[in-house]
Design a protein around this motif. Structure first.
Motif, PDB file in Angstrom:
ATOM      1  N   LEU A  37       0.807  -1.216   0.000  1.00 52.77           N
ATOM      2  CA  LEU A  37       0.000   0.000   0.000  1.00 52.77           C
ATOM      3  C   LEU A  37       0.844   1.272   0.000  1.00 52.77           C
ATOM      4  O   LEU A  37       0.439   2.278  -0.575  1.00 52.77           O
ATOM      5  CB  LEU A  37      -0.931   0.013   1.229  1.00 52.77           C
ATOM      6  N   TYR A  38       2.009   1.231   0.640  1.00 52.49           N
ATOM      7  CA  TYR A  38       2.787   2.454   0.809  1.00 52.49           C
ATOM      8  C   TYR A  38       4.257   2.243   0.442  1.00 52.49           C
ATOM      9  O   TYR A  38       4.815   1.170   0.664  1.00 52.49           O
ATOM     10  CB  TYR A  38       2.722   2.950   2.262  1.00 52.49           C
ATOM     11  N   THR A  39       4.840   3.304  -0.105  1.00 55.43           N
ATOM     12  CA  THR A  39       6.284   3.376  -0.285  1.00 55.43           C
ATOM     13  C   THR A  39       6.815   4.333   0.769  1.00 55.43           C
ATOM     14  O   THR A  39       6.315   5.451   0.917  1.00 55.43           O
ATOM     15  CB  THR A  39       6.642   3.886  -1.695  1.00 55.43           C
ATOM     16  N   VAL A  40       7.834   3.901   1.519  1.00 54.13           N
ATOM     17  CA  VAL A  40       8.363   4.693   2.631  1.00 54.13           C
ATOM     18  C   VAL A  40       9.713   5.284   2.240  1.00 54.13           C
ATOM     19  O   VAL A  40      10.585   4.580   1.722  1.00 54.13           O
ATOM     20  CB  VAL A  40       8.522   3.831   3.897  1.00 54.13           C
ATOM     21  N   ALA A  41       9.870   6.583   2.471  1.00 48.72           N
ATOM     22  CA  ALA A  41      11.140   7.268   2.207  1.00 48.72           C
ATOM     23  C   ALA A  41      11.612   7.937   3.494  1.00 48.72           C
ATOM     24  O   ALA A  41      10.809   8.482   4.264  1.00 48.72           O
ATOM     25  CB  ALA A  41      10.971   8.304   1.103  1.00 48.72           C
ATOM     26  N   TYR A  42      12.927   7.884   3.730  1.00 48.95           N
ATOM     27  CA  TYR A  42      13.502   8.458   4.943  1.00 48.95           C
ATOM     28  C   TYR A  42      14.456   9.597   4.581  1.00 48.95           C
ATOM     29  O   TYR A  42      15.189   9.514   3.602  1.00 48.95           O
ATOM     30  CB  TYR A  42      14.295   7.392   5.724  1.00 48.95           C
ATOM     31  N   ASP A  43      14.428  10.636   5.400  1.00 44.66           N
ATOM     32  CA  ASP A  43      15.355  11.753   5.237  1.00 44.66           C
ATOM     33  C   ASP A  43      15.940  12.059   6.612  1.00 44.66           C
ATOM     34  O   ASP A  43      15.248  12.600   7.475  1.00 44.66           O
ATOM     35  CB  ASP A  43      14.639  12.981   4.669  1.00 44.66           C
ATOM     36  N   TYR A  44      17.204  11.693   6.805  1.00 42.18           N
ATOM     37  CA  TYR A  44      17.857  11.922   8.088  1.00 42.18           C
ATOM     38  C   TYR A  44      18.690  13.189   8.014  1.00 42.18           C
ATOM     39  O   TYR A  44      19.747  13.217   7.390  1.00 42.18           O
ATOM     40  CB  TYR A  44      18.777  10.767   8.447  1.00 42.18           C
ATOM     41  N   THR A  64       8.364   9.850   4.960  1.00 36.85           N
ATOM     42  CA  THR A  64       7.291  10.152   4.013  1.00 36.85           C
ATOM     43  C   THR A  64       6.656   8.855   3.530  1.00 36.85           C
ATOM     44  O   THR A  64       7.342   7.976   3.014  1.00 36.85           O
ATOM     45  CB  THR A  64       7.824  10.941   2.798  1.00 36.85           C
ATOM     46  N   ASN A  65       5.353   8.758   3.736  1.00 40.04           N
ATOM     47  CA  ASN A  65       4.588   7.607   3.241  1.00 40.04           C
ATOM     48  C   ASN A  65       3.824   8.027   1.988  1.00 40.04           C
ATOM     49  O   ASN A  65       3.012   8.950   2.034  1.00 40.04           O
ATOM     50  CB  ASN A  65       3.582   7.117   4.281  1.00 40.04           C
ATOM     51  N   THR A  66       4.097   7.370   0.884  1.00 41.18           N
ATOM     52  CA  THR A  66       3.387   7.649  -0.364  1.00 41.18           C
ATOM     53  C   THR A  66       2.520   6.448  -0.718  1.00 41.18           C
ATOM     54  O   THR A  66       3.004   5.319  -0.812  1.00 41.18           O
ATOM     55  CB  THR A  66       4.378   7.922  -1.504  1.00 41.18           C
ATOM     56  N   ARG A  67       1.240   6.710  -0.907  1.00 42.65           N
ATOM     57  CA  ARG A  67       0.321   5.621  -1.238  1.00 42.65           C
ATOM     58  C   ARG A  67       0.635   5.082  -2.631  1.00 42.65           C
ATOM     59  O   ARG A  67       0.775   5.841  -3.594  1.00 42.65           O
ATOM     60  CB  ARG A  67      -1.125   6.140  -1.222  1.00 42.65           C
ATOM     61  N   ASN A  68       0.770   3.787  -2.729  1.00 44.76           N
ATOM     62  CA  ASN A  68       0.999   3.171  -4.031  1.00 44.76           C
ATOM     63  C   ASN A  68      -0.252   3.280  -4.892  1.00 44.76           C
ATOM     64  O   ASN A  68      -1.369   3.416  -4.373  1.00 44.76           O
ATOM     65  CB  ASN A  68       1.406   1.703  -3.866  1.00 44.76           C
ATOM     66  N   THR A  69      -0.059   3.201  -6.190  1.00 39.16           N
ATOM     67  CA  THR A  69      -1.188   3.397  -7.103  1.00 39.16           C
ATOM     68  C   THR A  69      -1.256   2.296  -8.159  1.00 39.16           C
ATOM     69  O   THR A  69      -0.303   1.556  -8.379  1.00 39.16           O
ATOM     70  CB  THR A  69      -1.094   4.761  -7.820  1.00 39.16           C
ATOM     71  N   GLY A  70      -2.386   2.247  -8.814  1.00 46.34           N
ATOM     72  CA  GLY A  70      -2.600   1.333  -9.928  1.00 46.34           C
ATOM     73  C   GLY A  70      -3.539   1.971 -10.936  1.00 46.34           C
ATOM     74  O   GLY A  70      -3.837   3.176 -10.854  1.00 46.34           O
ATOM     75  N   LYS A  71      -4.030   1.169 -11.858  1.00 47.12           N
ATOM     76  CA  LYS A  71      -4.937   1.666 -12.888  1.00 47.12           C
ATOM     77  C   LYS A  71      -6.231   0.859 -12.875  1.00 47.12           C
ATOM     78  O   LYS A  71      -6.224  -0.335 -12.582  1.00 47.12           O
ATOM     79  CB  LYS A  71      -4.290   1.561 -14.274  1.00 47.12           C
TER      80      LYS A  71
END
Length: 206
Positions: A37-44, A64-71
């Motif tokens: 469902l989510y892609t997680v990105a970290y910024d330290y 940062t949590n970005t919701r994954n997408t589809g079509k």
């Protein structure tokens, strides 16, 4: 030696931990994230190390949590033997309901070509026109959401739904789900009457 602590950070908010020892490296990782469902990105910021020169300063870790997408492909099929006058310009209005709700504007493609119009999702879902014997694709919809597709046909329409009146599809990350509805044209009867007006009895066999 190492130690750990668990914190709960709500969406679009932050927490601050004070009085942490300097000269220690701190690693922040999010737990129990559904990667479908989510892609997680970290910024330290500052590499998350408090040293003698940063004592008294703030270090920051941003997640940062970005919701994954589809079509979602909305496909319109005509029943066997069904013909539609002027197929290229005949369209049917479909309604898409999302659970949980989805709010926003999403790109639409027909035959691989991006359209100027958008699929606009509100609290009441979205309405889109789908060409006869064709399809439209909605791009960038959140994955993990169940979409229910129905068709807006009133009693005055020349067509009826054949088979299932609603179709459900759940999007997966990076994939295309297809919801297909089938239409058949309404039919009726035509009675042809013939009368013969003649004084010749043999004409009655015409």
């Amino acid at each position: 030696l190492s130690s750990s602590a668990t914190l709960i950070v709500d969406a679009n908010s932050s927490v601050t931990i004070k009085n942490l020892p300097i000269g220690v490296s701190y690693v922040v990782e999010e737990q129990n994230v559904d990667n479908n469902l989510y892609t997680v990105a970290y910024d330290y910021a500052d590499n998350m190390i408090f040293d003698g020169t940063s004592s008294g300063k703030w270090c920051k870790a941003t997640i940062t949590n970005t919701r994954n997408t589809g079509k979602l492909e909305l496909k319109k099929k005509l029943a066997d033997g069904t013909t539609v006058p002027d197929n290229a310009n005949t369209k049917f209005e479909s309604h898409v309901e999302a659970s949980p709700k989805v709010i926003g504007d999403f790109d639409i493609y027909e035959k691989g070509v991006k359209q100027e119009k958008k699929a606009i999702f509100t609290d009441n879902g979205a309405n889109l026109e789908v060409p006869a014997d064709g399809s439209v694709v909605i791009d960038g919809l959140p994955a993990g959401v169940k979409y229910t597709v129905t068709e807006n046909l009133d009693s005055e329409s020349d067509y009826v739904i054949q088979g299932e009146e609603s179709v459900e599809a759940t999007l997966e990350n990076g994939k295309t789900a297809t919801a297909e509805l089938t239409n058949a044209r309404k039919t009726g009867k035509l009675t042809v009457s013939k009368s013969v007006i003649s004084s010749v009895p043999a004409d009655k066999t015409l």
